[in-house]
Each structure stands twice: as C-alpha cells, then as structure tokens.
Write an enzyme that holds these catalytic residues in place. Sequence first.
Site, PDB file in Angstrom:
ATOM      1  CE  LYS A   1      27.912  27.611  72.321  1.00  0.00           C
ATOM      2  NZ  LYS A   1      27.283  26.468  71.606  1.00  0.00           N
TER       3      LYS A   1
ATOM      4  CE1 TYR B   1      31.415  24.612  68.763  1.00  0.00           C
ATOM      5  CE2 TYR B   1      31.363  26.919  68.152  1.00  0.00           C
ATOM      6  CZ  TYR B   1      31.116  25.918  69.068  1.00  0.00           C
ATOM      7  OH  TYR B   1      30.558  26.223  70.285  1.00  0.00           O
TER       8      TYR B   1
ATOM      9  CG  ASN C   1      23.923  25.493  72.750  1.00  0.00           C
ATOM     10  OD1 ASN C   1      24.771  26.363  72.565  1.00  0.00           O
ATOM     11  ND2 ASN C   1      24.165  24.215  72.527  1.00  0.00           N
TER      12      ASN C   1
ATOM     13  CG  HIS D   1      32.242  25.802  73.958  1.00  0.00           C
ATOM     14  ND1 HIS D   1      32.099  24.710  73.137  1.00  0.00           N
ATOM     15  CD2 HIS D   1      33.489  25.740  74.466  1.00  0.00           C
ATOM     16  CE1 HIS D   1      33.247  24.015  73.142  1.00  0.00           C
ATOM     17  NE2 HIS D   1      34.106  24.628  73.931  1.00  0.00           N
TER      18      HIS D   1
ATOM     19  CD  GLU E   1      37.316  23.576  72.995  1.00  0.00           C
ATOM     20  OE1 GLU E   1      36.784  22.741  72.256  1.00  0.00           O
ATOM     21  OE2 GLU E   1      36.847  23.888  74.122  1.00  0.00           O
TER      22      GLU E   1
HETATM   23  P1  ATP Z   1      29.556  23.028  72.592  1.00  0.00           P
HETATM   24  O1  ATP Z   1      30.663  22.331  71.830  1.00  0.00           O
HETATM   25  O2  ATP Z   1      29.229  24.409  72.050  1.00  0.00           O
HETATM   26  O3  ATP Z   1      29.801  23.043  74.070  1.00  0.00           O
HETATM   27  P2  ATP Z   1      28.018  20.608  72.622  1.00  0.00           P
HETATM   28  O4  ATP Z   1      29.332  19.953  72.888  1.00  0.00           O
HETATM   29  O5  ATP Z   1      26.931  20.413  73.609  1.00  0.00           O
HETATM   30  O6  ATP Z   1      28.219  22.189  72.426  1.00  0.00           O
HETATM   31  P3  ATP Z   1      28.304  19.857  69.874  1.00  0.00           P
HETATM   32  O7  ATP Z   1      27.784  18.585  69.328  1.00  0.00           O
HETATM   33  O8  ATP Z   1      29.768  20.002  70.108  1.00  0.00           O
HETATM   34  O9  ATP Z   1      27.480  20.188  71.196  1.00  0.00           O
HETATM   35  O10 ATP Z   1      27.819  21.021  68.890  1.00  0.00           O
HETATM   36  C1  ATP Z   1      28.455  22.287  68.869  1.00  0.00           C
HETATM   37  C2  ATP Z   1      27.394  23.360  68.759  1.00  0.00           C
HETATM   38  O11 ATP Z   1      26.772  23.242  67.482  1.00  0.00           O
HETATM   39  C3  ATP Z   1      26.235  23.252  69.737  1.00  0.00           C
HETATM   40  O12 ATP Z   1      26.505  23.798  70.997  1.00  0.00           O
HETATM   41  C4  ATP Z   1      25.167  24.042  69.027  1.00  0.00           C
HETATM   42  O13 ATP Z   1      25.384  25.458  69.137  1.00  0.00           O
HETATM   43  C5  ATP Z   1      25.398  23.609  67.589  1.00  0.00           C
HETATM   44  N1  ATP Z   1      24.582  22.427  67.244  1.00  0.00           N
HETATM   45  C6  ATP Z   1      24.779  21.147  67.642  1.00  0.00           C
HETATM   46  N2  ATP Z   1      23.852  20.324  67.136  1.00  0.00           N
HETATM   47  C7  ATP Z   1      23.036  21.122  66.389  1.00  0.00           C
HETATM   48  C8  ATP Z   1      21.889  20.890  65.587  1.00  0.00           C
HETATM   49  N3  ATP Z   1      21.358  19.657  65.454  1.00  0.00           N
HETATM   50  N4  ATP Z   1      21.317  21.947  64.974  1.00  0.00           N
HETATM   51  C9  ATP Z   1      21.818  23.192  65.086  1.00  0.00           C
HETATM   52  N5  ATP Z   1      22.919  23.490  65.812  1.00  0.00           N
HETATM   53  C10 ATP Z   1      23.514  22.477  66.462  1.00  0.00           C
HETATM   54 MG    MG Z   2      31.065  20.304  71.707  1.00  0.00          MG
END
Ligand code: ATP
Ligand code: MG
Length: 139
Positions: free
Chosen positions: A11, A51, A114, A117, A128
């Site tokens: 990211k 997303y 974070n 992804h 994806e």
């Molecule tokens: P990713 O899909 O990016 O691998 P993930 O599967 O761990 O991450 P998801 O629940 O799919 O988490 O959320 C997608 C992304 O949205 C997260 O990686 C983060 O960047 C953002 N995100 C998720 N929860 C929060 C939150 N509570 N506040 C801010 N950003 C968030």
């Molecule tokens: Mg996710």
Amino acid sequence: MTTNRTFTMIKPDAVEGKHTGAILDIIIKAGFRIVAMKLLHISSEKAGAFYEVHKERPFYKDLVKYMSSGPVVAAILEKENAVEDFRKLIGATDPAKAAPGTIRALFAKSIEANAVHGSDSNENAKIEGDFYFSMLERV
Ligand code: ATP
Ligand code: MG
C-alpha cells in the site's frame, strides 16, 4: 489453479516509507512465487471499485483517498494454501493486534495505512488478480 494463488498490494504508506524491498523479501522467503507484479498509481475510481465491498462502511471514503494517494505494488503470488498462509504472514488488519513478526506488525502505521493487502478468499484472489493483470502479464 486459483486455490494456490493470492493477490497482494503493497500500500501507499509502505511504498512511500521505502519498505517495498523488505516486504518483498519477507514474501519471497516465506515461499511465495511472484506470478505477476507491477508498480502503479491507481485512480480514486479504481480504488473505489476495488474496495466496493466496503462501500457502506464509515471508513470507505478515507480508504479510497488513501489507496489512490500514491503508488502501490500489486502482485499475484503462488504457494500451497496461498490465501490463508498470506493472511497469516501479514497479520491482523489493526497493526496493534497483528502478531509479532508479521508484515503489518513490522511496517503498518495504522489500521488504515496498514502496509499490505491480502485477498480473503480464493474467489476474491481470482477477481482481484484479474482486476489488475491481463493473462500476458503473468509468468
Ligand atoms: P485488506 O482487504 O486491505 O487486506 P483486511 O482484509 O485486513 O485488509 P478489511 O476489513 O478488508 O481488512 O478492510 C480493508 C481495508 O480498509 C483495511 O486494510 C484498512 O486499510 C481499511 N480499514 C479497515 N477497517 C478500518 C477502520 N476501522 N478504520 C479505518 N480503516 C479501516
Ligand atoms: Mg479485506
């Protein structure tokens, strides 16, 4: 073939923070083969589409802005049990909860920024990967 592949993005915060090399090193040494990879700066439209599942979540607008704020490295990775093993390697969404040694524990700045992804299912890994890469771009 989809059962042993996953999709990842390094990211914007991690690319900006010069962690691309360190993250790729961890991924390769964990046994993942890079099937496809590129650096690209995605538009907010593309980030929004990627997303889309989170459209109703309160953090969606910020997430789209953040994911289109700078270049990302997108890749398709191959390994036995790729989706699950990669989620283990990256750690929990919130770096404060990510297990020690995981990519997010090492490099993530916040729950939003974070670092990486990882696809959450074989089905989404295929969707994806197809979103970012043509067949010609895969080895
Ligand atoms: P990713 O899909 O990016 O691998 P993930 O599967 O761990 O991450 P998801 O629940 O799919 O988490 O959320 C997608 C992304 O949205 C997260 O990686 C983060 O960047 C953002 N995100 C998720 N929860 C929060 C939150 N509570 N506040 C801010 N950003 C968030
Ligand atoms: Mg996710």
